[in-house]
Motif scaffolding. Structure first.
Motif, mmCIF file in Angstrom:
data_model
loop_
_atom_site.group_PDB
_atom_site.id
_atom_site.type_symbol
_atom_site.label_atom_id
_atom_site.label_comp_id
_atom_site.label_asym_id
_atom_site.label_seq_id
_atom_site.Cartn_x
_atom_site.Cartn_y
_atom_site.Cartn_z
ATOM 1 N N GLU A 25 -21.380 30.808 -6.492
ATOM 2 C CA GLU A 25 -21.196 29.428 -7.164
ATOM 3 C C GLU A 25 -19.223 29.554 -7.145
ATOM 4 O O GLU A 25 -19.118 28.616 -6.624
ATOM 5 N N ARG A 35 -27.927 30.519 -1.117
ATOM 6 C CA ARG A 35 -29.675 29.915 -0.421
ATOM 7 C C ARG A 35 -30.487 31.081 -0.517
ATOM 8 O O ARG A 35 -31.554 30.039 -0.594
ATOM 9 N N ASP A 66 -29.815 31.838 -5.166
ATOM 10 C CA ASP A 66 -30.298 31.460 -5.917
ATOM 11 C C ASP A 66 -31.678 30.513 -5.660
ATOM 12 O O ASP A 66 -31.393 28.828 -5.133
ATOM 13 N N LYS A 67 -32.495 31.279 -5.832
ATOM 14 C CA LYS A 67 -33.511 29.905 -4.733
ATOM 15 C C LYS A 67 -33.780 28.939 -5.555
ATOM 16 O O LYS A 67 -34.366 28.062 -4.970
ATOM 17 N N HIS A 68 -34.368 28.621 -6.784
ATOM 18 C CA HIS A 68 -33.994 27.307 -7.967
ATOM 19 C C HIS A 68 -33.481 26.209 -7.156
ATOM 20 O O HIS A 68 -33.520 25.321 -7.573
ATOM 21 N N ARG A 69 -32.137 26.510 -6.521
ATOM 22 C CA ARG A 69 -30.867 25.163 -6.364
ATOM 23 C C ARG A 69 -31.167 25.925 -4.874
ATOM 24 O O ARG A 69 -30.008 25.402 -3.975
ATOM 25 N N TYR A 70 -32.044 26.289 -4.476
ATOM 26 C CA TYR A 70 -32.394 26.248 -2.730
ATOM 27 C C TYR A 70 -31.813 24.971 -1.251
ATOM 28 O O TYR A 70 -30.347 24.797 -1.161
ATOM 29 N N ASN A 71 -32.712 24.102 -1.829
ATOM 30 C CA ASN A 71 -32.121 22.531 -1.591
ATOM 31 C C ASN A 71 -30.326 22.097 -1.632
ATOM 32 O O ASN A 71 -30.172 21.744 -0.716
ATOM 33 N N LYS A 72 -30.046 22.176 -3.309
ATOM 34 C CA LYS A 72 -28.470 22.295 -3.604
ATOM 35 C C LYS A 72 -27.406 22.222 -2.546
ATOM 36 O O LYS A 72 -27.011 21.910 -1.860
ATOM 37 N N TRP A 73 -27.944 24.047 -2.508
ATOM 38 C CA TRP A 73 -26.678 24.452 -1.246
ATOM 39 C C TRP A 73 -27.876 24.547 -0.124
ATOM 40 O O TRP A 73 -25.990 24.249 0.462
ATOM 41 N N GLU A 114 -25.609 21.349 0.659
ATOM 42 C CA GLU A 114 -23.651 21.860 0.240
ATOM 43 C C GLU A 114 -23.152 22.598 2.534
ATOM 44 O O GLU A 114 -22.239 21.586 2.730
#
Length: 349
Positions: free
Chosen positions: A185, A208, A211-218, A221
């Motif tokens: 990050e 991606r 950080d699987k918990h924030r896969y959609n966020k990344w 981006e």
């Protein structure tokens, strides 16, 4: 005038008296107290750093080789804001320091320069200190004076003064040591500061995965970055990925295809949305968008075929029937327009 001179004389005498009293007091301490006890007292002092620094300077005159005292003086002078004294003592100690001590001294040196930087508000002086910090970091990198334990310290220090080159160096070292989401990050945000799109893409790709918990966020981006870079192929791939889990991104994919003049693909995506819609209103909306996309591309034959497939579901719907009739007329398919009109009249009766 005479009164002013008298005041000055009193002031000078007062300063001299204070200095003499302190020297006498220091002499008594050194003479009467056992040296080890006094040293322990001074090293344990954690409030009066100015006084501690003075004591330590005097002790070092008696024991110039006492490394513990020198380090204590560096720490005390740092806490009291005497950065010049700290830097002077660091320089003295550095001459005969071993590898472990050198690593410590580099951090003290950096902290002393930080104190120096924040001791002034003058821009030209701060710039000079930043240059000294930059040189110090370059020395730390080239020698090297860093290890796995202090990489984070040096990375944060470099970032604190917006020094991109050393920041990047220490960040890559951190990622070599431990490729975790935190450093990836940091890599992403640093790449934005550096306007390095390749680095941004690499960091996002790894985020991606890691950080699987924030896969959609990344993924989002990465999509915005692909748009910024005009990387159409990557943008579509990312949208398709997000569309599997989100209607919002399925709509975005359909719109993006239309923007790219890939009208058939756009229409197909709207029809996927149509088939998944829960309400009649939403289904009507997506069907209209699908027909509209084909018309934008002058694909009138395809638009008419699609309309013909679904028109019977909307004979009772005045607005939708009008849409079909007008579409057939624009496509010069009069028989189709007539058919919808007749059915519409039947329902009116």
């Amino acid at each position: 005038m005479s009164s002013s001179n008298a005041d000055k004389n009193i002031e000078v005498i007062s300063y001299i008296e204070v200095a003499l009293v302190f020297l006498v007091f220091a002499f008594v301490l050194f003479t009467l107290y056992p040296k080890d006890n006094l040293q322990k007292q001074v090293l344990a002092e954690n409030k009066n750093y100015d006084l501690t620094a003075i004591y330590l300077e005097n002790m070092l005159r008696l024991e110039p080789e006492n490394q513990e005292l020198t380090i204590a003086l560096i720490k005390a002078s740092l806490k009291s804001g005497q950065f010049d004294l700290s830097l002077k003592m660091i320089k003295i100690l550095q001459k005969n320091a071993d590898e472990i001590l050198l690593l410590k001294l580099m951090t003290y040196r950096f902290e002393a320069l930080k104190v120096k930087y924040f001791s002034t508000n003058e821009n030209h002086l701060q710039k000079k200190v930043v240059k000294d910090i930059q040189n110090l970091l370059q020395e730390i990198i080239s020698k090297p004076y860093y290890n796995n334990e202090n990489l984070e310290y040096w990375y944060k220090g470099s970032r604190e003064f917006s020094l991109s080159a050393p920041s990047l160096f220490f960040l890559y070292k951190l990622l070599e040591r431990d490729e975790k989401a935190l450093w990836l990050e940091e890599c992403f945000y640093l790449s934005i500061d550096l306007k390095d799109e390749d680095m941004q893409t690499q960091c996002l790709d790894r985020l991606r995965v890691v950080d699987k918990h924030r896969y959609n966020k990344w993924t989002q981006e990465a999509y915005y970055l692909a748009l910024q870079e005009n990387d159409t192929k990557r943008a579509i791939a990312l949208l398709k990925d997000m569309a599997k889990r989100s209607l919002r991104w399925r709509e975005e994919l359909a719109k993006y295809y239309v923007e790219l003049q890939r009208y058939k693909d756009g229409s197909d995506e709207y029809m996927i949305l149509y088939k998944g819609a829960k309400s009649k209103q939403k289904r009507s909306y997506y069907l209209l968008k699908a027909l509209e996309a084909l018309e934008y591309g002058s694909l009138m034959k395809e638009a008419s075929t699609l309309a013909r497939k679904y028109e019977a579901l909307y004979y009772k719907d005045k607005q939708m029937s009008k849409v079909f009739i007008k579409l057939y007329l624009r496509a010069n398919m009069l028989d189709d327009a007539k058919r919808v009109s007749i059915y519409r009249l039947k329902y009116l009766d």
